[in-house]
Scaffold this motif. Structure first.
Motif, mmCIF file in Angstrom:
data_model
loop_
_atom_site.group_PDB
_atom_site.id
_atom_site.type_symbol
_atom_site.label_atom_id
_atom_site.label_comp_id
_atom_site.label_asym_id
_atom_site.label_seq_id
_atom_site.Cartn_x
_atom_site.Cartn_y
_atom_site.Cartn_z
ATOM 1 N N ALA A 55 1.000 -1.165 -0.106
ATOM 2 C CA ALA A 55 0.095 0.057 0.143
ATOM 3 C C ALA A 55 0.834 1.186 -0.228
ATOM 4 O O ALA A 55 0.466 2.244 -0.749
ATOM 5 C CB ALA A 55 -0.826 -0.157 1.391
ATOM 6 N N HIS A 177 -2.873 -12.763 1.477
ATOM 7 C CA HIS A 177 -3.405 -11.405 2.194
ATOM 8 C C HIS A 177 -2.996 -11.258 3.446
ATOM 9 O O HIS A 177 -2.752 -11.743 4.299
ATOM 10 C CB HIS A 177 -4.720 -11.469 1.861
ATOM 11 C CG HIS A 177 -5.248 -11.174 0.461
ATOM 12 N ND1 HIS A 177 -5.638 -10.051 -0.164
ATOM 13 C CD2 HIS A 177 -5.487 -12.096 -0.388
ATOM 14 C CE1 HIS A 177 -5.872 -10.095 -1.333
ATOM 15 N NE2 HIS A 177 -6.034 -11.382 -1.580
ATOM 16 N N GLY A 181 -4.251 -4.471 3.528
ATOM 17 C CA GLY A 181 -4.450 -4.332 2.298
ATOM 18 C C GLY A 181 -3.255 -4.701 1.402
ATOM 19 O O GLY A 181 -3.463 -4.804 0.234
#
Lengths: 190, 773
Positions: A55, A177, A181
């Motif tokens: 991110a 994941h 994010g």
């Protein structure tokens, strides 16, 4: 960095697990049958490419390398692009590049959980695996999908889900994941 | 009232008084079991720091737990199950760690929050930041990159730097989330107790709780529990002494009773012999309980042993009772000699009360009070309780034999001189080897357990304390600053191979001055943002992702400096062993490992210019400390001998008579010392106490052996009987498995025998007083 370690180890572990899993493709497709095949795991080497979506960065990062698993407990991950680095886990020690003095894996709580999960896998111990992860297997032997949710809070802080897909004996993709994010997609080259 | 009736009343009254004493004891006595009572209390701050560091430090409060047997999985389960069980006893344990996640969680968060005060940082320039960002990018572009988002909150790696000191102590390996031994044969746990590792009761409770929890966890398995650590040793040593003492006391009592029964040939005098002992023991215990806050178990045990000599007093009275004589008359006759013997012994024991060892002070008070009470009981109470007693005819035969023996011994007076000279020469040749200054010589701990603890401590990476630096200052900040000033010297010493490592509190808690310097070096928020913008040019970072970093640096700039009180318990526990306060002075310890060139260290310390730093080799320093206490005790003993001589001269009204008693006694002490050294026992502090006992004992024998004009109608057999009971009592102790008891038993039994023979050899032959009445 600490919380980063477990992520790639998870992938390494899964690659080696899935690769060997492929050998047992003709059996009924249940978790126990998957694990059954892992007992016959032998030395294995695959190449991979990976994309890290972070991110905080404007663009994703691409990397490439090879990994090798040697029973009972040696994992070597050699990264070649964008820079060269070798990560080695022997037993519960982690060695980076040519370090002779390893760091105890126990320093990294997440790592510990994954290594123990990994050992649960290799020994075919379903109880141990399901103790650490909630495991969902879907699809069939031809096209399958395995989703792992860490049960331990420590591990959840580093990894939210690991999704492994495969086609028959062929491992295709591992998506991991992380919280906030970040995610990465690893392709296993045939 | 006939004498018999009166005796009954006296016995009843006595029993009543003793009952009151017992009640008083139960009300007043607080038994404290700390073995540290026998550790030095005075001395320089450094020495006191050493003692406190060794015995009150965190390390002494750790119990090392090892689970062996069964399978690795079973051991791991047991280890994990033990933790919550032990956590229930938070009043007893301050820390329970098995390598699981709970162990580290608390302080990683703390270290992360305060990373900019804890970690060293030389430059905040654009170039330095650019290098940091490139390094961060390399990590993000690695298989470890995904979870490394946190790196953007700490691109300079301050967190890793503040974790670093904690990584140095590698600790045990981990398998399946729990600590395991090097060869993966055992699961390991670390338990920290709230109380000192030397507090017997607290440690017994702690050990029992661990065992109990383990029994619950390991039911129906083949798992084994091994316990190590100071606490476990304390408990085992105590139990061992108690067990040994129990068995030996029973044997001792039976043998002594047999001897006395053989001599008296009836029960009443045997029972009556106990009256002075019981009186003395209870009076002494109550006095000690009233005077001291804690009555140590050691005082009770060792003290009772010392005043066991009180068994001699009734024997002197009863054996001198003639055929048609009242016991009271005999008591009056032997009274002066009895009181003189008691006075000599009390003077001897009283020297202990001026020592600096709390344990010895208590022991001295206990023994002195006990002996006075016992002697008075033998002199005044015994005749009332047992108005008459008729000896068996066999005693006269023994008496005759004793006379013959005395005659033989007196001809051998020169042997004493030869033996004494030989002993002096031998001791002089041995020089310093005469003394045993190892603390372990005073420790009743089982050697096997000590080895086990050593092995476990190595598994845990607990440093063996062999060398350390002691830094003294007026307050914490001063010693922390001095520690910081020493670091470059220590690093250089490590490079030069003088030592392999060091550990100091400053590494975990930088001094306020250092923290302020780091704060001053931090850029302002605007400065840092501007520098980051330049530094990240050409790199793919989004500037807004550095917001947590900017916030953290800003927070660190304005935060109050970290103090000891602000630290979380896990960090404080580590620092507690390295940073302490002693009598208003702050003291920091620097643990040194792998010291190879002590001389170089001393030199480097002197050159460093840091004040009040002392290099201490623990073993040698403690040994020197014990040596000093022993020397002080020896000096006090010399004074005691002088006092004894004065009292004797006054009692005997003869200087030559006093010499005649004292010189053979001195010879006996010297030969005993030589004997002990010869068979390989170095002399310890407790041996000196035992020697004091010999002096007192021998004085009793000497007074009753020769014709000193004190006693009319002396019975030659009396001191022989007394010596026989003493030698039996302490002789039994010489067979104890605890080296400490063994050494004292051997000292006293050999010493008593020599004192008897030597004083007999030089005693004045009977003049006109003759034997028997």
């Amino acid at each position: 960095m600490i919380s980063g370690m477990p992520r790639w180890v998870a992938r390494v572990l899964w690659v080696s697990m899935i690769s060997s899993m492929a050998q047992a493709a003709e059996r009924p497709w249940t978790l126990s049958s998957l694990l059954q095949t892992l007992r016959h795991t032998t030395s294995h080497k695959v190449r991979f490419t990976e994309t890290n979506h972070i991110a905080g960065l404007k663009r994703p990062l691409h990397l490439r390398g090879a990994l090798r698993y040697t029973p009972p407990s040696t994992l070597v991950m050699a990264q070649s692009v964008p820079h060269k680095a070798v990560y080695r886990i022997v037993g519960d020690r982690l060695y980076v590049n040519h370090a002779t003095r390893g760091v105890s894996v126990s320093r990294y709580p997440g790592l510990v959980a994954i290594v123990s999960g990994f050992e649960g896998l290799l020994s075919g111990n379903q109880a141990l695996l399901t103790h650490d992860f909630a495991v969902t297997l879907s699809g069939d032997a031809g096209a399958w999908r395995l989703v792992l949710h860490p049960r331990l809070a420590e591990l959840r802080r580093a990894v939210t889900t690991v999704t492994v897909t495969g086609r028959g004996g062929q491992l295709v993709e591992i998506t991991t994941h992380a919280p906030r994010g970040d995610f990465s997609v690893m392709h296993i080259l045939p | 009232m006939t004498p018999t009736q009166r005796a009954r009343v006296v016995v009843l009254v006595w029993l009543g008084v003793m009952g009151v004493l017992v009640l008083g004891l139960m009300r007043e006595a607080r038994l404290g079991g700390s073995l540290t009572a026998f550790l030095p209390r005075s001395g320089s701050i450094v020495q006191r720091a050493l003692v406190q560091g060794l015995h009150k430090g965190e390390a002494a409060r750790l119990l090392l737990v090892s689970i062996t047997g069964a399978t690795a999985a079973a051991r791991e389960r047991a280890s994990a199950a033990l933790v919550p069980l032990l956590h229930r006893h938070s009043r007893c344990f301050t820390l329970i760690a098995n390598g699981g996640h709970g162990t580290t969680r608390g302080f990683t968060r703390f270290l992360f929050r305060h990373r900019y005060l804890l970690a060293p940082r030389t430059s905040w320039s654009v170039a330095a930041l650019h290098a940091d960002l490139e390094r961060a990018l390399a990590v993000l572009a690695s298989p470890a990159g995904l979870g490394a988002g946190r790196m953007l909150a700490d691109p300079t790696g301050a967190f890793m730097a503040s974790v670093k000191p904690w990584l140095r102590n590698t600790g045990p390996a981990t398998q399946d989330g729990v600590w395991v031994s090097r060869h993966h044969k055992a699961a390991l746990l670390l338990v920290e107790t709230r109380q000192s590792g030397f507090s017997v009761a607290a440690q017994r409770r702690a050990v029992a709780l661990v065992r109990q929890a383990f029994a619950q966890v390991a039911a129906k398995t083949t798992l084994h529990l091994e316990l190590g650590g100071t606490g476990a040793i304390t408990v085992a040593a105590n139990d061992r002494v108690a067990r040994n003492a129990q068995v030996l006391t029973i044997i001792d009592v039976l043998l002594v009773a047999a001897i006395l029964l053989f001599v008296y040939r009836s029960w009443p005098p045997l029972v009556a012999s106990l009256v002075p002992l019981v009186t003395g023991g209870l009076t002494a215990a109550l006095t000690a309980a009233l005077l001291f806050t804690h009555l140590t178990v050691t005082t009770l045990g060792f003290g009772t042993m010392l005043i066991g000599v009180a068994m001699d007093y009734p024997a002197y009275v009863l054996l001198h009772t003639g055929r048609s004589e009242h016991v009271a008359a005999a008591a009056r006759r032997v009274g002066p000699a009895l009181m003189l013997a008691m006075a000599a012994m009390v003077i001897g024991f009283a020297t202990m009360t001026v020592s600096h060892l709390a344990g010895l002070v208590q022991l001295g008070v206990f023994a002195s009070v006990g002996l006075v009470a016992a002697a008075l009981a033998a002199r005044f109470l015994l005749p009332l309780m047992m108005p008459t007693w008729t000896q068996g005819s066999s005693l006269a035969v023994f008496d005759q034999r004793a006379h013959v023996a005395m005659g033989v011994l007196r001809r051998g007076g020169w042997v004493v001189i030869v033996a004494c000279i030989a002993a002096v020469l031998f001791l002089a040749a041995e020089g310093r080897r005469v003394w045993d200054n190892h603390v372990s010589a005073l420790s009743p701990a089982p050697p096997a357990l000590m080895r086990q603890t050593g092995a476990l401590a190595r598994e845990f990476g607990v440093p063996g304390l062999s060398s350390l630096l002691v830094i003294v200052g007026s307050n914490r900040q001063v010693v922390l600053a001095r520690s910081a000033a020493l670091v470059p010297t220590l690093v250089q010493l490590r490079k030069a191979g003088a030592l392999t490592g060091f550990d100091l509190a400053e590494r975990y808690l930088p001094s306020a001055a250092v923290q302020r310097r780091r704060q001053r070096a931090l850029p302002t928020r605007a400065q840092l943002a501007a520098r980051l913008r330049v530094a990240s040019r050409g790199l793919p970072f989004r500037l807004r992702s550095f917001r947590p970093f900017l916030r953290a640096v800003h927070a660190a700039r304005v935060a109050p400096v970290l103090t000891y009180a602000a630290l979380p318990p896990a960090i404080r526990a580590r620092i507690a062993a390295l940073l302490t306060t002693i009598h208003g002075h702050s003291v920091a310890f620097v643990h040194l490992t792998g010291v190879r060139k002590p001389a170089a260290i001393v030199r480097a310390l002197a050159q460093s210019g840091v004040k009040d730093v002392h290099f201490v080799k623990v073993k040698r320093a403690v040994g020197r400390l014990l040596g000093r206490y022993r020397n002080a005790l020896l000096w006090h003993s010399a004074w005691a001998v002088l006092f004894i001589a004065l009292v004797l001269t006054w009692g005997l009204r003869s200087f030559v008579g006093t010499l005649r008693l004292l010189l053979p006694m001195g010879a006996a002490v010297l030969v005993t010392c030589a004997f002990l050294v010869l068979i390989g026992h170095g002399l310890t502090l407790l041996n000196v106490v035992a020697l004091l006992l010999i002096v007192g004992l021998g004085m009793g024998y000497a007074l009753f052996l020769g014709d000193n004009g004190l006693i009319h109608g002396r019975r030659a057999v009396a001191p022989w009987v007394c010596a026989a009971t003493t030698m039996t009592g302490f002789g039994v102790m010489a067979f104890a498995q605890v080296p400490l008891l063994q050494s004292v038993g051997l000292t006293v039994s050999v010493g008593a025998l020599l004192a008897l023979l030597f004083t007999a050899a030089w005693s004045r032959p009977d003049g006109n007083s003759g034997s028997g009445v």
